[in-house]
Design a protein around this motif. Structure first.
Motif, PDB file in Angstrom:
ATOM      1  N   GLU A 113       0.864  -1.187   0.000  1.00 56.26           N
ATOM      2  CA  GLU A 113       0.000   0.000   0.000  1.00 56.26           C
ATOM      3  C   GLU A 113       0.896   1.231   0.000  1.00 56.26           C
ATOM      4  OE1 GLU A 113      -2.983  -0.053   3.036  1.00 56.26           O
ATOM      5  OE2 GLU A 113      -4.244  -1.439   1.872  1.00 56.26           O
ATOM      6  N   ILE A 114       0.693   2.088  -0.979  1.00 57.63           N
ATOM      7  CA  ILE A 114       1.542   3.265  -1.170  1.00 57.63           C
ATOM      8  C   ILE A 114       0.679   4.508  -0.980  1.00 57.63           C
ATOM      9  CG2 ILE A 114       3.113   4.448  -2.750  1.00 57.63           C
ATOM     10  CD1 ILE A 114       3.361   1.717  -4.236  1.00 57.63           C
ATOM     11  N   THR A 115       1.048   5.339  -0.027  1.00 60.02           N
ATOM     12  CA  THR A 115       0.228   6.503   0.336  1.00 60.02           C
ATOM     13  C   THR A 115       1.027   7.785   0.173  1.00 60.02           C
ATOM     14  OG1 THR A 115      -0.974   5.162   1.946  1.00 60.02           O
ATOM     15  CG2 THR A 115      -1.171   7.553   2.160  1.00 60.02           C
ATOM     16  N   THR A 116       0.415   8.760  -0.428  1.00 63.52           N
ATOM     17  CA  THR A 116       1.036  10.078  -0.581  1.00 63.52           C
ATOM     18  C   THR A 116       1.198  10.746   0.780  1.00 63.52           C
ATOM     19  OG1 THR A 116       0.040  10.315  -2.764  1.00 63.52           O
ATOM     20  CG2 THR A 116       0.784  12.333  -1.694  1.00 63.52           C
ATOM     21  N   PHE A 117       2.324  11.467   0.972  1.00 65.77           N
ATOM     22  CA  PHE A 117       2.519  12.236   2.204  1.00 65.77           C
ATOM     23  C   PHE A 117       1.224  12.970   2.545  1.00 65.77           C
ATOM     24  CE2 PHE A 117       7.326  13.114   1.251  1.00 65.77           C
ATOM     25  CZ  PHE A 117       7.629  11.811   1.634  1.00 65.77           C
ATOM     26  N   ARG A 118       0.873  12.934   3.824  1.00 69.41           N
ATOM     27  CA  ARG A 118      -0.389  13.560   4.246  1.00 69.41           C
ATOM     28  C   ARG A 118      -0.125  14.643   5.288  1.00 69.41           C
ATOM     29  NH1 ARG A 118      -4.271   9.201   4.013  1.00 69.41           N
ATOM     30  NH2 ARG A 118      -5.607  10.322   5.481  1.00 69.41           N
ATOM     31  N   ALA A 119      -0.995  15.625   5.317  1.00 67.24           N
ATOM     32  CA  ALA A 119      -0.975  16.677   6.338  1.00 67.24           C
ATOM     33  C   ALA A 119      -2.421  16.971   6.704  1.00 67.24           C
ATOM     34  CB  ALA A 119      -0.279  17.928   5.815  1.00 67.24           C
ATOM     35  N   TRP A 133      -2.601  16.895   1.065  1.00 66.09           N
ATOM     36  CA  TRP A 133      -1.293  16.310   0.761  1.00 66.09           C
ATOM     37  C   TRP A 133      -0.210  17.060   1.511  1.00 66.09           C
ATOM     38  CZ3 TRP A 133      -3.586  12.450  -0.652  1.00 66.09           C
ATOM     39  CH2 TRP A 133      -4.431  12.340  -1.736  1.00 66.09           C
ATOM     40  N   GLY A 134       0.757  16.297   2.016  1.00 65.63           N
ATOM     41  CA  GLY A 134       1.883  16.899   2.718  1.00 65.63           C
ATOM     42  C   GLY A 134       3.057  17.098   1.775  1.00 65.63           C
ATOM     43  N   THR A 135       4.083  17.761   2.291  1.00 66.11           N
ATOM     44  CA  THR A 135       5.262  18.042   1.467  1.00 66.11           C
ATOM     45  C   THR A 135       6.534  17.436   2.034  1.00 66.11           C
ATOM     46  OG1 THR A 135       5.585  20.137   2.635  1.00 66.11           O
ATOM     47  CG2 THR A 135       4.283  20.199   0.593  1.00 66.11           C
ATOM     48  N   SER A 136       6.446  16.834   3.239  1.00 66.94           N
ATOM     49  CA  SER A 136       7.669  16.278   3.823  1.00 66.94           C
ATOM     50  C   SER A 136       7.373  14.982   4.566  1.00 66.94           C
ATOM     51  CB  SER A 136       8.314  17.272   4.793  1.00 66.94           C
ATOM     52  OG  SER A 136       7.598  17.325   6.014  1.00 66.94           O
ATOM     53  N   LEU A 137       8.387  14.144   4.636  1.00 68.46           N
ATOM     54  CA  LEU A 137       8.270  12.879   5.364  1.00 68.46           C
ATOM     55  C   LEU A 137       8.026  13.134   6.840  1.00 68.46           C
ATOM     56  CD1 LEU A 137       8.545   9.785   5.628  1.00 68.46           C
ATOM     57  CD2 LEU A 137      11.025  10.140   5.850  1.00 68.46           C
TER      58      LEU A 137
END
Length: 496
Positions: A113-119, A133-137
């Motif tokens: 399961e691959i998930t885009t960075f979240r905020a 969507w987030g911008t950093s790990l």
């Protein structure tokens, strides 16, 4: 501020030896290696995260390194970009979670399961986040439930381990902590409180005082969570090797008052034998014993959710049936009947499957019947009924009843065990003679209609039930004797 223990690295610091071990574990997985190469070549980050990293670190520490089965990956690629990168490589993909940034894939038989960075931000009226969507790990890791799940391993060439909140140190110390404020975390998603309970059983972690206090304060917030999600977490907890400490946390924090109030109600309900501090403690002991018997039986399903639910809930009818008797005694007459009804109601509300509900309710209803066996006074008819009423639940009933005999009197415990041994022996002997697993009347429906000269209908069913009761009472009968009994019954039924 007191110094951190030597075994716990400072936040964000991962010892070189651990870094190397995790790199090696990642490299053991061709899927992770190939996934990292594909994303890096396209200019994106990809990191193994969450429970996958935690479990890899635990495996490394145990000396039995292994790559986790299901893999969770986070990336700065957007979902549509992830799908494009998987095209032609993954055997299949699914996008049921794409609204939350998650793309699923099966690659060489491995689920990823691959998930885009979240905020995300939560509205705190439900547990559904406003997806952003987030911008950093690091920001993505900050929104995760516990520090032990907020670690990541880069799938790029450097295989860098990122641990901004000290998850590795908490894992080594055996403590459960949230990346930020526990109160804020649980308000965002109250299900995390039940996950905390599960991790006590699954990982043998101890929640910090802050986490426990927040669980107590916010337990009512669980009402926002759907019963299906609650049931999944409760079941996962029960299916761990040693769930007792987790269940004690579940009750002491008030979470059980919301999810399973019948369990909380058992506290301080003194049982009729005065052998236990309370029925609650007795029920946890029965669960411990049932798990031990389950594990010791090579022919049994393990872990067995039905047996464990029955062991935990078999006495939940006691609070409603408690009566104070002369001489200071306390009785719980017919608590098995009341308990079976309560089991059905509660498990139905938690959305358990019907077969699980029916099985746990039946075991609850039957768990006291053995105590009428005395020292073996039951007739063969009573033994047949015990076995046939239990049906395919009989092996579980054996374990439940044996687990329920928790007396501390060694002589009495030995006598109860020997008595149950004798019952099992009698069941086995009768089963060998009569095939108790399929007790049926000595005459079938066609024979009944022919003998009595009646058409299909209600009367055939009544005759069939009469013959089954006769079979249970007297064992197998020759056809002519069964026919004679049927004719006598039919004549008396019709006033002959």
């Amino acid at each position: 501020m007191s110094a951190e223990p030597p075994s716990r690295p400072p936040h964000g610091s991962v010892p070189p030896a651990v870094q190397e071990t995790v790199r090696e574990l990642v490299d053991l997985s061709p899927v992770l290696t190939e996934l990292g190469e594909r994303f890096s070549a396209a200019g994106f980050e990809a990191h193994l995260v969450g429970g996958s990293v935690r479990d890899a670190l635990l495996a490394a520490g145990s000396g039995a390194p292994r790559v986790p089965g299901d893999l969770d990956v986070t990336t700065d690629a957007r979902p549509e970009q992830t799908l494009e990168l998987l095209r032609g490589w993954a055997g299949s993909t699914w996008n049921t979670g794409i609204a939350f940034g998650t793309v699923g894939a099966d690659v060489h038989g491995v689920r990823v399961e691959i998930t885009t960075f979240r905020a995300d931000r939560y509205d705190r009226e439900s547990r559904n986040p406003e997806v952003a969507w987030g911008t950093s790990l690091e920001d993505d890791l900050a929104r995760r439930d516990f520090t032990v799940n907020a670690m990541a391993v880069s799938l790029g060439p450097d295989r860098r381990v990122t641990d901004p909140f000290g998850g590795l140190g908490d894992l080594l110390k055996g403590q459960l902590r949230t990346p930020g404020s526990a109160t804020e975390s649980f308000l965002d998603d109250p299900l995390r409180m039940l996950r905390a309970v599960r991790f006590v059983a699954q990982l043998q972690l101890t929640p910090t005082d802050e986490v426990v206090a927040a669980m107590r304060d916010l337990a009512p917030e669980l009402g926002r969570i759907t019963p299906e999600r609650v049931q999944v977490e409760l079941s996962k907890t029960l299916l761990q090797d040693s769930p007792r400490a987790a269940l004690e946390l579940f009750v002491s924090t008030g979470l059980a008052d919301v999810v399973l109030p019948e369990l909380s109600a058992l506290r301080m309900e003194i049982d009729e034998h005065h052998q236990h501090k309370d029925v609650y403690a007795h029920s946890l002991t029965v669960l411990d014993r049932a798990i031990a018997l389950e594990k010791a039986d090579p022919s049994a399903e393990s872990p067995d959710l039905v047996l464990r639910l029955a062991a935990l809930l078999h006495d939940i009818g006691k609070p409603a049936t408690r009566r104070h008797e002369p001489g200071g005694r306390v009785s719980f007459h017919h608590h098995e009947v009341v308990g079976a009804k309560l089991v059905k109601k509660r498990l139905k509300e938690l959305r358990y499957p019907n077969d699980v509900i029916d099985a746990v309710a039946k075991l609850t209803y039957l768990h006291l019947r053995f105590h009428g066996y005395g020292r073996g006074e039951w007739t063969d008819s009573a033994v047949r009924r015990y076995a046939t009423d239990a049906g395919d639940l009989l092996p579980r009933l054996h374990k439940l009843v044996r687990s329920d005999c928790t007396t501390r009197n060694k002589k009495r415990a030995a006598a109860l065990a020997a008595t149950y041994d004798s019952l099992e022996t009698r069941i086995a002997e009768l089963a060998a003679q009569e095939d108790l697993n399929r007790v049926r009347p000595d005459l079938d429906g066609n024979a009944i209609m022919e003998i009595l000269g009646i058409p299909p209908g209600r009367e055939v069913g009544e005759a069939w039930r009469f013959l089954k009761e006769l079979r249970l009472e007297r064992g197998p009968l020759p056809p002519d004797e069964a026919e004679a009994e049927l004719r006598t019954w039919w004549s008396s039924r019709n006033g002959g």
